[in-house]
Design a protein around this motif. Sequence first.
Motif, PDB file in Angstrom:
ATOM      1  N   UNK A   5      -6.793  -1.413   2.719  1.00  0.00           N
ATOM      2  CA  UNK A   5      -6.491  -0.722   1.906  1.00  0.00           C
ATOM      3  C   UNK A   5      -5.484  -1.529   0.563  1.00  0.00           C
ATOM      4  N   UNK A   6      -4.870  -2.368   1.001  1.00  0.00           N
ATOM      5  CA  UNK A   6      -3.758  -2.899  -0.191  1.00  0.00           C
ATOM      6  C   UNK A   6      -5.398  -2.892  -1.546  1.00  0.00           C
ATOM      7  N   UNK A   7      -6.736  -3.114  -1.505  1.00  0.00           N
ATOM      8  CA  UNK A   7      -7.416  -3.652  -2.499  1.00  0.00           C
ATOM      9  C   UNK A   7      -7.603  -2.403  -3.418  1.00  0.00           C
ATOM     10  N   UNK A   8      -7.245  -1.495  -2.129  1.00  0.00           N
ATOM     11  CA  UNK A   8      -8.595  -0.302  -2.383  1.00  0.00           C
ATOM     12  C   UNK A   8      -7.591   0.579  -3.510  1.00  0.00           C
ATOM     13  N   UNK A   9      -6.214   0.463  -3.106  1.00  0.00           N
ATOM     14  CA  UNK A   9      -5.025   0.942  -4.095  1.00  0.00           C
ATOM     15  C   UNK A   9      -5.126   0.198  -5.533  1.00  0.00           C
ATOM     16  N   UNK A  10      -5.075  -1.175  -5.664  1.00  0.00           N
ATOM     17  CA  UNK A  10      -5.159  -1.970  -6.450  1.00  0.00           C
ATOM     18  C   UNK A  10      -6.215  -1.820  -7.493  1.00  0.00           C
ATOM     19  N   UNK A  11      -7.273  -1.369  -6.535  1.00  0.00           N
ATOM     20  CA  UNK A  11      -8.261  -0.128  -8.063  1.00  0.00           C
ATOM     21  C   UNK A  11      -8.109   0.519  -8.522  1.00  0.00           C
ATOM     22  N   UNK A  12      -7.197   1.465  -7.659  1.00  0.00           N
ATOM     23  CA  UNK A  12      -7.123   3.010  -7.896  1.00  0.00           C
ATOM     24  C   UNK A  12      -6.017   2.529  -9.090  1.00  0.00           C
ATOM     25  N   UNK A  44      -9.435  -6.961  -9.068  1.00  0.00           N
ATOM     26  CA  UNK A  44      -9.158  -7.546  -8.170  1.00  0.00           C
ATOM     27  C   UNK A  44     -10.115  -8.857  -7.530  1.00  0.00           C
ATOM     28  N   UNK A  45      -9.395  -9.378  -7.401  1.00  0.00           N
ATOM     29  CA  UNK A  45     -10.322 -11.040  -6.939  1.00  0.00           C
ATOM     30  C   UNK A  45      -9.963 -11.613  -5.227  1.00  0.00           C
ATOM     31  N   UNK A  46     -10.271 -11.386  -4.292  1.00  0.00           N
ATOM     32  CA  UNK A  46     -10.764 -12.378  -3.066  1.00  0.00           C
ATOM     33  C   UNK A  46     -11.011 -13.153  -2.707  1.00  0.00           C
ATOM     34  N   UNK A  47      -9.601 -13.823  -1.809  1.00  0.00           N
ATOM     35  CA  UNK A  47     -10.128 -15.665  -1.463  1.00  0.00           C
ATOM     36  C   UNK A  47     -10.088 -14.721  -0.168  1.00  0.00           C
ATOM     37  N   UNK A  48     -11.392 -15.388   0.542  1.00  0.00           N
ATOM     38  CA  UNK A  48     -11.958 -15.194   1.730  1.00  0.00           C
ATOM     39  C   UNK A  48     -13.076 -16.325   2.551  1.00  0.00           C
ATOM     40  N   UNK A  49     -12.953 -16.130   3.805  1.00  0.00           N
ATOM     41  CA  UNK A  49     -13.292 -17.605   4.148  1.00  0.00           C
ATOM     42  C   UNK A  49     -14.424 -16.667   4.720  1.00  0.00           C
ATOM     43  N   UNK A  50     -15.317 -15.400   4.373  1.00  0.00           N
ATOM     44  CA  UNK A  50     -16.321 -14.932   5.874  1.00  0.00           C
ATOM     45  C   UNK A  50     -16.764 -14.341   4.578  1.00  0.00           C
ATOM     46  N   UNK A  51     -18.559 -15.379   4.420  1.00  0.00           N
ATOM     47  CA  UNK A  51     -19.097 -14.155   3.966  1.00  0.00           C
ATOM     48  C   UNK A  51     -19.981 -13.226   3.710  1.00  0.00           C
ATOM     49  N   UNK A  52     -19.966 -11.726   2.812  1.00  0.00           N
ATOM     50  CA  UNK A  52     -19.846 -11.199   2.757  1.00  0.00           C
ATOM     51  C   UNK A  52     -19.134  -9.209   3.284  1.00  0.00           C
ATOM     52  N   UNK A  53     -18.060  -9.742   3.608  1.00  0.00           N
ATOM     53  CA  UNK A  53     -16.934  -8.994   4.440  1.00  0.00           C
ATOM     54  C   UNK A  53     -16.523  -8.171   3.569  1.00  0.00           C
ATOM     55  N   UNK A  54     -15.828  -7.431   4.281  1.00  0.00           N
ATOM     56  CA  UNK A  54     -15.622  -6.307   3.443  1.00  0.00           C
ATOM     57  C   UNK A  54     -15.139  -6.735   2.232  1.00  0.00           C
ATOM     58  N   UNK A  55     -13.988  -7.291   1.996  1.00  0.00           N
ATOM     59  CA  UNK A  55     -12.634  -7.024   1.281  1.00  0.00           C
ATOM     60  C   UNK A  55     -13.345  -7.641   0.368  1.00  0.00           C
ATOM     61  N   UNK A  92       0.649  -0.680  -0.167  1.00  0.00           N
ATOM     62  CA  UNK A  92       0.232   0.248   0.022  1.00  0.00           C
ATOM     63  C   UNK A  92       0.849   1.282  -0.001  1.00  0.00           C
ATOM     64  N   UNK A  93       1.920   1.536   0.649  1.00  0.00           N
ATOM     65  CA  UNK A  93       2.668   3.176   0.764  1.00  0.00           C
ATOM     66  C   UNK A  93       3.971   2.642  -0.285  1.00  0.00           C
ATOM     67  N   UNK A  94       3.886   1.508  -1.343  1.00  0.00           N
ATOM     68  CA  UNK A  94       4.751   2.203  -2.148  1.00  0.00           C
ATOM     69  C   UNK A  94       4.710   2.857  -2.761  1.00  0.00           C
ATOM     70  N   UNK A  95       5.077   2.034  -4.507  1.00  0.00           N
ATOM     71  CA  UNK A  95       4.149   2.514  -5.816  1.00  0.00           C
ATOM     72  C   UNK A  95       4.302   1.918  -6.979  1.00  0.00           C
ATOM     73  N   UNK A  96       3.416   0.870  -6.320  1.00  0.00           N
ATOM     74  CA  UNK A  96       3.719  -0.932  -6.756  1.00  0.00           C
ATOM     75  C   UNK A  96       3.262  -0.513  -8.800  1.00  0.00           C
TER      76      UNK A  96
END
Length: 369
Positions: A114-121, A126-137, A88-92
């Motif tokens: 924050x990293x996902x938001x940065x990537x979208x900007x 963006x693809x999320x691999x996540x264990x919690x349905x309906x969570x923010x990421x 998030x805090x470099x210039x990828x």
Amino acid sequence: EKSGYDTFMEKEINDQPHAVADTLLGRTDAEGNLTLDELHIDVEELRAVTKIVIVACGTAAYAGMVAKYAIEHWTRIPVEVELAHEFRYRDPVIDERTLVVSISQSGETMDTLMAVRHAKELGARTVSICNTHGSTIPRESDAVLYTHAGPEIAVASTKAFLAQITASYILGLYLASLRGTSYGRDAAEVMAELQGIPAQIETVLAGMDRVKEIAYYMADSRSVLFLGRHVGYPVAMEGALKLKELAYIHAEGFAAGELKHGPIALIEPGQPVFVIVPSPGSEHGLHDKVVSNIQEIRARGARTLVIAEEGDEDVVPFADEVIRVPHTSPLLAPLLTVVPLQVFALHLSTAKGLDVDQPRNLAKSVTVE
Ligand code: F6R
């Protein structure tokens, strides 16, 4: 709720065969081909991807490091893995043809969000691999591939880790089949081997009595080292993380090849070292190289705790303890080799009378940056 276990962590470690099986469920058609319609990303966009960046923290980042070996091998797409808070805090270097894959059990880790938001900007998919349905990421990502580990209650992550590796392998195999890059083996063949992993985890779990004994007699240890190579390297770091957070013991994971570049200076008589040994059948002769490492540290007095495949007799002369796992192809081995390390940390924490499910200073989901 703990289904007869003393702690949630013990229950969750024993749930791991289900976590993997359930994450595999429903992702293939009758012919065994991967069907990820749930991704809702245009297939042409996925075919055009030139780079994958995996962002995550802690255990999820180690799952990402394991996934890098497999996804690059199968897809030939370059994969970077980065701690979300660093990304998030470099210039990828990211553009529309970059696929940014976040991995998060909770889906609420602020650093990862924050990293996902940065990537979208920056225009990435963006693809999320996540264990919690309906969570923010997942809500904020273009697409989601859920892990089906079930709720993870213990603060230290175990079954989510195995499910994260499984889901990222499914994603890698899917991308490989879309792009026709079935290097080595085709997706259906690897999926078939993955289907056999839950039973193999059961086998590992059934053989953990000795690991418990080792943990109890090592309860006074001040430092434990972990060595691994290839996919065993992130497993070594995960083993060290489990021990730090659960037993408050200084622990460090190294790439075995790095030993001679510095860490071997740490070896003194009595120093316990876990070594994750690649399958004797693995490419590039890595098995023999790691066996040599065991020999080197043993000669300097290390107590060697060796995780090796059934039937691998080469390790025996240099091992104070041998912990056996069934044979798998090299890329699938982390799904088995990490289990004894989780069990070790669990019992060492218990032996010290600590709170296994709620280690000090930690929260289950880190919702601040
Ligand atoms: C370690 C552990 C943490 C989490 C990390 C990411 O046992 O639990 O390192 O893996 O905080 O959490 P999630 O996956 O929820 O984003």
